[in-house]
Enzyme design. Structure first.
Site, PDB file in Angstrom:
ATOM      1  CG  HIS A  11      39.543  76.621 -33.866  1.00 28.93           C
ATOM      2  ND1 HIS A  11      38.548  75.733 -34.194  1.00 28.93           N
ATOM      3  CD2 HIS A  11      39.467  77.621 -34.783  1.00 28.93           C
ATOM      4  CE1 HIS A  11      37.893  76.182 -35.256  1.00 28.93           C
ATOM      5  NE2 HIS A  11      38.435  77.317 -35.644  1.00 28.93           N
ATOM      6  CG  ASP A  28      37.046  74.042 -30.932  1.00 32.64           C
ATOM      7  OD1 ASP A  28      37.969  74.691 -31.476  1.00 32.64           O
ATOM      8  OD2 ASP A  28      35.977  74.575 -30.560  1.00 32.64           O
ATOM      9  CG  ASP A  51      35.984  76.450 -38.960  1.00 34.39           C
ATOM     10  OD1 ASP A  51      36.851  76.849 -38.174  1.00 34.39           O
ATOM     11  OD2 ASP A  51      34.778  76.757 -38.871  1.00 34.39           O
ATOM     12  CD  GLU A 103      36.674  79.924 -33.492  1.00 33.74           C
ATOM     13  OE1 GLU A 103      36.476  81.039 -33.978  1.00 33.74           O
ATOM     14  OE2 GLU A 103      35.991  78.923 -33.816  1.00 33.74           O
ATOM     15  CG  ASP A 161      39.699  79.743 -37.851  1.00 31.06           C
ATOM     16  OD1 ASP A 161      39.258  78.812 -38.546  1.00 31.06           O
ATOM     17  OD2 ASP A 161      39.163  80.114 -36.791  1.00 31.06           O
TER      18      ASP A 161
END
Ligand code: BES
Ligand code: ZN
Length: 457
Positions: free
Chosen positions: A89, A91, A122, A156, A183
């Site tokens: 992800h 975002d 992350d 996410e 992740d």
């Protein structure tokens, strides 16, 4: 065991500085999916990801959804070889509180071998190391040993609301033999880790409405039900004194953990006092009868994530607030279903809501828990690749966090999912001073590059 060096390593070493610079460009984009004022930045991060995939040698496309866009990268030049879907992800979580950051969240900075920035671990750093591992193959050898689909999403951190329908609508295009995701974190520095489970999620907002407006707490207090007190009462009914959740039926579908997995967990190098000191709490707590790792990985929870009511400014204000609100989320374990937990939570709150206030429970988002099949060629390949890159056999760990789409991948695409993450304990994901270790970024890139060789062979 010493780490193995390959032609791909040489490429990654030669371009180390350029790769770091590109990662920093990615980290400078404040793609905070939760905030609409950042929508343009989030779209920009999607376009940036697509451009990075094209630069690596993949075909890339950006797909709009009812929320943030989905980015697809594709390379299908290895007929007869397996197809792997890589998910990540682009975002990030909001960066607040900003004053607690040592360097600004969107100005990536290296200190003590760590890349500090919101999204460093992350998940931008981990998504980007996958892109560069693909680039190394395509630049050095002109081909990949497998077929690849990269799926990068931008929702996410807000529950992946529109991704399930995207996968369903594009199931044929996304058909694959395996899903690979970075992740998550390693269990300890230098100790590569493969995840065996993730918890699921059911997220709620509880609103309590009392009088039509705030009241003088002297003129009215004692005769009008206080919404803050009513909410406190409701929240206090969620657990018993032994840390068990008291919502009726909550544990009905919770599965016993396989004894082999529990044994493996017990063998991990984990020190509860070290863990306590790391989080800085005076003592640890939780459900009676379970170790800390069991509580984190194998047991469901119900936590207050936020509370709002009345006067919280400087000094004192004598007010009886008109309303109170709490954000409450449950982490779920197999085989709890988010929709069933929603039903049980609503019934529970209704049954304990004090008279004199109106209480509403809104379900904000949910995701299923997941547990891996830890055998087969995918896991053998991952073990070998991680051992080569890190010079140490990987351990199998669990995880208390959630990646909502993982259950959907397994269900819709019918492919096994491999979770190999390169974060570290104390990485401050979702918190101020988030960081990713430079060493893990570098070794993670190499491990993933080797994984494709292992899977193609
Ligand atoms: N990277 C995390 C998932 C994770 C958390 C992995 C902790 C390993 C350790 C992911 O970005 C995340 O934060 N997920 C959210 C999902 C939620 C919004 C449904 C989470 O777990 O809170
Ligand atoms: Zn996260």
């Amino acid at each position: 065991m010493t780490p193995v060096t390959t032609d791909l390593d040489q490429f990654l070493t030669a371009y180390d500085e350029r790769i770091r610079g590109e990662l920093f460009d990615f980290l400078r984009i404040p793609s905070v999916s939760a905030r609409s004022e950042h929508d343009a930045d989030t779209s920009r991060a999607a376009e940036w990801t697509a451009d990075a995939l094209r630069a690596a040698g993949l075909d890339a496309s950006v797909h709009s959804t009812a929320g943030h866009p989905v980015v697809l990268g594709e390379w299908r030049g290895a007929p007869g070889k397996p197809t792997v879907l890589i998910y990540g992800h682009y975002d990030v979580q909001p960066a607040e509180p900003l004053d607690l950051w040592t360097s600004p969240p969107f100005e990536p900075t290296i200190r003590d071998g760590r890349i500090y920035a919101r999204g460093s671990v992350d998940d931008k750093g981990q998504l980007f190391l996958h892109v560069k591992a693909l680039e190394a193959h395509l630049a050095v050898r002109g081909v990949l040993p497998i077929n690849v689909i990269v799926l990068a999403e931008g929702e996410e951190e807000v529950g992946s609301e529109h991704l399930e329908s995207f996968i369903e609508a594009n199931a044929e295009r996304l058909a694959c033999d395996a899903v690979v995701i970075s992740d998550s974190a390693m269990f300890a520095p230098g100790l590569p880790s493969i995840l065996s489970s993730l918890r699921g999620m059911a997220y709620f907002q509880i609103d309590v409405q009392g009088p039509a407006q705030d009241l003088h707490s002297g003129s009215y207090g004692g005769a009008v039900v206080n919404p803050a007190m009513a909410l406190a009462r409701i929240l206090a009914t969620l657990h018993d004194t032994e840390g068990r959740i008291t919502i009726k039926g909550f544990y009905d579908t919770v599965e016993e953990w396989p004894s082999a997995v529990r044994e493996q967990m017990g063998g991990l190098p984990f020190d509860e006092e070290h863990f306590r000191a790391e989080v800085g709490a005076p003592a640890l707590g939780g459900e009676k009868g379970h170790t800390v790792l069991e509580r984190l990985w194998t047991r469901p929870t119900c936590e207050v994530n936020g509370l709002l009511s009345g006067y919280t400014g400087e000094g004192a204000k004598t007010v009886l607030p008109a309303k109170a609100m709490a954000k409450v989320s449950c982490r779920l374990v197999p085989n709890q279903e988010p929709v069933e937990i929603e039903r049980l939570m609503k019934a529970h709150v209704e049954s304990v809501a004090p008279k004199g206030v109106n209480v509403t429970v809104t379900h904000l988002h949910g995701g299923r828990p997941w547990r891996a099949e830890l055998n087969g060629p995918l896991f053998d390949a991952a073990r070998r690749a991680l051992a080569s890159a890190f010079g140490r056999e990987p351990v199998i760990t669990g995880e208390g966090g959630s990646i909502p789409v993982v259950g959907d991948f397994a269900r819709i695409l019918g492919a096994p999912v491999l979770l190999v993450g390169f974060g570290l304990p104390g990485e401050n994901a979702h918190a101020p001073d988030e960081w990713m270790s430079v060493e893990n970024f570098t070794k993670g890139m190499r491990a993933i590059a080797m994984l494709w060789d292992e899977l193609g062979a």
